[in-house]
Design a protein around this motif. Structure first.
Motif, PDB file in Angstrom:
ATOM      1  N   PRO A 156       0.764  -0.956   0.006  1.00 42.35           N
ATOM      2  CA  PRO A 156       0.063  -0.068  -0.166  1.00 42.35           C
ATOM      3  C   PRO A 156       0.856   1.442  -0.044  1.00 42.35           C
ATOM      4  O   PRO A 156       0.340   2.448  -0.209  1.00 42.35           O
ATOM      5  N   ASN A 157       2.174   1.049   0.177  1.00 39.71           N
ATOM      6  CA  ASN A 157       3.051   2.212   0.155  1.00 39.71           C
ATOM      7  C   ASN A 157       3.656   2.550  -0.911  1.00 39.71           C
ATOM      8  O   ASN A 157       4.646   3.307  -1.035  1.00 39.71           O
ATOM      9  N   TRP A 158       3.451   1.718  -1.934  1.00 46.72           N
ATOM     10  CA  TRP A 158       4.196   1.714  -3.298  1.00 46.72           C
ATOM     11  C   TRP A 158       3.863   3.299  -4.093  1.00 46.72           C
ATOM     12  O   TRP A 158       3.076   3.950  -3.755  1.00 46.72           O
ATOM     13  N   GLN A 159       4.757   4.077  -4.436  1.00 42.98           N
ATOM     14  CA  GLN A 159       5.140   5.180  -4.800  1.00 42.98           C
ATOM     15  C   GLN A 159       5.200   5.464  -6.576  1.00 42.98           C
ATOM     16  O   GLN A 159       6.261   5.470  -6.922  1.00 42.98           O
ATOM     17  N   PRO A 160       4.057   5.246  -7.267  1.00 46.65           N
ATOM     18  CA  PRO A 160       4.357   5.230  -8.492  1.00 46.65           C
ATOM     19  C   PRO A 160       4.720   6.494  -9.188  1.00 46.65           C
ATOM     20  O   PRO A 160       4.260   7.483  -8.714  1.00 46.65           O
ATOM     21  N   HIS A 161       5.520   6.246 -10.150  1.00 45.33           N
ATOM     22  CA  HIS A 161       6.130   7.401 -10.724  1.00 45.33           C
ATOM     23  C   HIS A 161       5.785   7.602 -12.330  1.00 45.33           C
ATOM     24  O   HIS A 161       6.172   6.330 -13.264  1.00 45.33           O
ATOM     25  N   LEU A 162       4.939   8.394 -12.785  1.00 44.04           N
ATOM     26  CA  LEU A 162       4.670   8.513 -14.264  1.00 44.04           C
ATOM     27  C   LEU A 162       5.346   9.539 -15.088  1.00 44.04           C
ATOM     28  O   LEU A 162       5.765  10.656 -14.629  1.00 44.04           O
ATOM     29  N   ALA A 163       5.428   9.690 -16.626  1.00 47.32           N
ATOM     30  CA  ALA A 163       5.903  10.696 -17.268  1.00 47.32           C
ATOM     31  C   ALA A 163       4.659  10.767 -18.088  1.00 47.32           C
ATOM     32  O   ALA A 163       3.669  10.037 -18.351  1.00 47.32           O
ATOM     33  N   ILE A 164       4.319  12.245 -18.168  1.00 48.63           N
ATOM     34  CA  ILE A 164       3.192  12.553 -19.078  1.00 48.63           C
ATOM     35  C   ILE A 164       3.373  13.797 -19.950  1.00 48.63           C
ATOM     36  O   ILE A 164       4.327  14.501 -19.664  1.00 48.63           O
ATOM     37  N   TYR A 165       2.788  13.715 -21.110  1.00 49.48           N
ATOM     38  CA  TYR A 165       2.749  14.680 -22.060  1.00 49.48           C
ATOM     39  C   TYR A 165       1.779  14.443 -23.223  1.00 49.48           C
ATOM     40  O   TYR A 165       1.109  13.485 -23.117  1.00 49.48           O
ATOM     41  N   GLY A 168      -1.519   2.514  -7.584  1.00 48.30           N
ATOM     42  CA  GLY A 168      -1.290   2.841  -6.306  1.00 48.30           C
ATOM     43  C   GLY A 168      -2.268   3.591  -5.648  1.00 48.30           C
ATOM     44  O   GLY A 168      -3.428   3.431  -5.800  1.00 48.30           O
ATOM     45  N   PRO A 169      -1.958   5.014  -5.136  1.00 50.90           N
ATOM     46  CA  PRO A 169      -2.849   5.617  -4.367  1.00 50.90           C
ATOM     47  C   PRO A 169      -3.906   6.674  -5.380  1.00 50.90           C
ATOM     48  O   PRO A 169      -4.657   7.501  -4.883  1.00 50.90           O
ATOM     49  N   MET A 170      -3.493   6.567  -6.882  1.00 49.47           N
ATOM     50  CA  MET A 170      -4.429   7.262  -7.569  1.00 49.47           C
ATOM     51  C   MET A 170      -5.502   6.655  -8.430  1.00 49.47           C
ATOM     52  O   MET A 170      -5.106   5.315  -8.755  1.00 49.47           O
ATOM     53  N   HIS A 171      -6.603   7.242  -8.784  1.00 49.66           N
ATOM     54  CA  HIS A 171      -7.570   6.721  -9.676  1.00 49.66           C
ATOM     55  C   HIS A 171      -7.364   7.510 -10.774  1.00 49.66           C
ATOM     56  O   HIS A 171      -7.815   8.890 -10.495  1.00 49.66           O
ATOM     57  N   GLU A 202     -10.432   5.865   0.138  1.00 48.45           N
ATOM     58  CA  GLU A 202      -9.280   5.387   1.227  1.00 48.45           C
ATOM     59  C   GLU A 202      -8.095   4.856   0.384  1.00 48.45           C
ATOM     60  O   GLU A 202      -7.294   5.050   0.807  1.00 48.45           O
ATOM     61  N   LYS A 203      -8.478   3.962  -0.421  1.00 47.14           N
ATOM     62  CA  LYS A 203      -7.604   3.202  -1.247  1.00 47.14           C
ATOM     63  C   LYS A 203      -7.001   3.825  -2.306  1.00 47.14           C
ATOM     64  O   LYS A 203      -5.681   3.737  -2.659  1.00 47.14           O
ATOM     65  N   HIS A 204      -7.696   4.671  -3.003  1.00 50.87           N
ATOM     66  CA  HIS A 204      -7.210   5.639  -4.080  1.00 50.87           C
ATOM     67  C   HIS A 204      -7.668   6.946  -3.928  1.00 50.87           C
ATOM     68  O   HIS A 204      -8.598   7.355  -4.486  1.00 50.87           O
ATOM     69  N   PRO A 205      -7.179   7.772  -2.810  1.00 44.06           N
ATOM     70  CA  PRO A 205      -7.434   9.022  -2.638  1.00 44.06           C
ATOM     71  C   PRO A 205      -7.343   9.969  -3.842  1.00 44.06           C
ATOM     72  O   PRO A 205      -8.069  10.858  -3.679  1.00 44.06           O
ATOM     73  N   TRP A 206      -6.297   9.903  -4.444  1.00 44.40           N
ATOM     74  CA  TRP A 206      -5.998  10.908  -5.550  1.00 44.40           C
ATOM     75  C   TRP A 206      -6.840  10.655  -6.854  1.00 44.40           C
ATOM     76  O   TRP A 206      -6.716   9.487  -7.753  1.00 44.40           O
ATOM     77  N   ILE A 207      -7.825  11.482  -7.166  1.00 41.86           N
ATOM     78  CA  ILE A 207      -8.427  11.399  -8.559  1.00 41.86           C
ATOM     79  C   ILE A 207      -7.957  12.257  -9.290  1.00 41.86           C
ATOM     80  O   ILE A 207      -7.954  13.482  -9.607  1.00 41.86           O
ATOM     81  N   ALA A 221       3.428  10.030  -6.890  1.00 38.72           N
ATOM     82  CA  ALA A 221       2.461   9.866  -5.648  1.00 38.72           C
ATOM     83  C   ALA A 221       3.400   9.198  -4.614  1.00 38.72           C
ATOM     84  O   ALA A 221       3.472   8.173  -4.686  1.00 38.72           O
ATOM     85  N   TYR A 222       3.606  10.119  -3.746  1.00 35.27           N
ATOM     86  CA  TYR A 222       4.207   9.661  -2.318  1.00 35.27           C
ATOM     87  C   TYR A 222       3.440   8.817  -1.553  1.00 35.27           C
ATOM     88  O   TYR A 222       3.805   7.893  -0.944  1.00 35.27           O
TER      89      TYR A 222
END
Length: 452
Positions: A122-131, A227-230, A270-275, A397-398
């Motif tokens: 649950p503490n995984w911190q995914p890292h994305l590139a966006i463009y 991770g914490p992102m939807h 709670e599981k994916h707080p960032w929308i 997402a930290y």
């Protein structure tokens, strides 16, 4: 005379030989998420029917095998350029593992690639590139993205519309060339997309057929959890190409509201707080090009003219979307938290700490043949930072409270020219976001969220 006849004969024979060549070799290999981050879909093309679609894969060696399907795709151009697009799902992957794979059939295999699955943590911190807005020509940021992706810097890519310029150009051969170009990124990390205006030709068929996104194959919208992102991907183009019908826009709006409502259920938030919502055309921008986002009543913001049906700004505000990601403008722009042209900074010193409205960025400067976009001299009060450098965005997402974004300038050799944190002590309705949540006990917080 004889010399000219020989030349013509050789040309004819050459064309005859070329017409007889069979292309079974896989190319344009790319990955995407399936039903979750532990299911990967491998997609590739061949120019002749191989009768089977296979991925051999495994941890430390290609000891497993999965079979899929292929579909004949014929571009709408005069040459009716045809190819077979293959899709294979790799399900129930082991967390925190590096898989090697290749794809193809007994008639030909691709090169060997690899991808990494996230930890079951649950503490995984995914890292994305966006463009967005990357073309076959002048894909300025691609070299840096290729290197960083193969070094394992990113867990996924978000490409926010406009590909190749255009995928249908030259009877879709430009689309083939572009898909080969991004293979060195997209064959190593899931490449998640949304359509842009440059995909419009033949009812977006090149985009819809070439990419494999979650959800129904016929829909240009979907969502997934990382991770914490939807993360929600929509098609803003449904507002602008009504010649293809109004029904797709109605279906998308209904689907989006239902998806947002489900994402806001207490157990899901709670599981994916960032929308996070991504779509191609922004609601706001301060560029000089007279695009829709430079006008006050942007279609995506307020909805269709006069009646203002299907506007997105109020919907995303009401359902507490945290971050909106756009492209289309060939530049980078960070906005202050804004709703209906009013700035809702968290505070003077910490504008992105518990903001009172969604945060928005525009990141459409990856590089294409149309060049860069400039900005108007007088910056609007809702615009925080602008740059016309070629580049792309990184997002990490930290945890449930901290999201970090930074803008990389390719013009400046990878220099980070903008960075900021979004910090939220509570994810929920913005009318409560200015409160001191630390003073609320859990029972009161749950009651307030349920009745908001």
């Amino acid at each position: 005379m004889m010399f000219l006849l020989n030349i013509l004969l050789l040309s004819f024979l050459n064309l005859k030989v070329r017409a007889d060549i069979f292309y079974y070799q896989p190319e344009q290999v790319h990955l995407s998420y399936g039903k979750n981050v532990y299911e990967i879909v491998v997609t590739w093309s061949t120019f002749n029917d191989t009768k089977s679609s296979v991925v051999e894969y495994g941890i430390g060696g290609m000891i497993l095998q999965a079979e899929g399907t292929s579909k004949l795709f014929v571009d709408g151009g005069p040459e009716r350029h045809a190819q077979y697009i293959h899709r294979v799902r790799l399900a129930d992957l082991t967390p925190d593992s590096t898989y090697v794979y290749h794809c193809g059939s007994d008639l030909g295999w691709s090169a060997q690639f690899w991808f990494k699955t996230p930890p079951d943590n649950p503490n995984w911190q995914p890292h994305l590139a966006i463009y967005g807005d990357m073309g076959n020509e002048n894909a300025q940021s691609l070299v840096r993205l290729q290197e960083e992706s193969q070094r394992g810097m990113y867990d996924a890519i978000l490409h926010v519309g406009d590909f190749a310029y255009d995928m249908d150009t030259q009877n879709a051969y430009i689309g083939d060339a572009f898909m080969r170009q991004i293979e060195s990124v997209a064959a190593y990390v899931p490449y998640m997309t949304c359509p842009g205006n440059h995909e419009e030709k033949y009812n977006f068929s090149n985009y819809m057929e070439r990419f494999t996104m979650p959800g129904r194959r016929e829909d240009p919208f979907y969502s997934f959890n990382v991770g914490p992102m939807h993360i929600i991907s929509i098609s803003t183009e449904l507002y602008y190409f009504l010649n293809f019908g109004l029904k797709p826009l109605v279906f998308q709006y209904e689907w989006l509201e239902n998806d947002l409502a489900e994402a806001n259920l207490p157990e899901n938030r709670e599981k994916h707080p960032w929308i996070i919502v991504m779509g191609h055309r922004p609601m706001y921008c301060s560029n000089t090009d007279k695009d829709d986002c430079t006008h006050h009543e942007t279609l995506t913001r307020v909805g269709l003219p006069f009646l203002h049906f299907f506007g997105l700004e109020k919907l995303m505000y009401d359902y507490a979307v945290d971050l909106q990601i756009w492209a289309h403008e060939h530049s980078y722009e960070r906005l202050w938290p804004v709703y209906n042209y009013k700035v809702y900074n968290g505070s003077y010193d910490a504008p992105y700490t518990n903001p009172g409205a969604p945060v928005q960025i525009i990141t459409g400067s990856a590089g294409c043949k149309e060049g860069k976009d400039d900005f108007i001299p007088a910056k609007p009060e809702w615009s925080a930072f602008t740059s016309s450098d070629y580049g792309y965005t990184r997002l990490k997402a930290y945890n449930s409270t901290h999201l970090h974004l930074e803008q990389v300038s390719d013009d400046k050799a990878g220099l980070v020219i903008d960075s900021f944190w979004i910090i939220k002590n509570f994810h929920g309705p913005y009318k409560y976001s200015m409160m001191d949540w630390n003073k609320l006990d859990n029972r009161r917080l749950e009651k307030l969220t349920a009745t908001a």
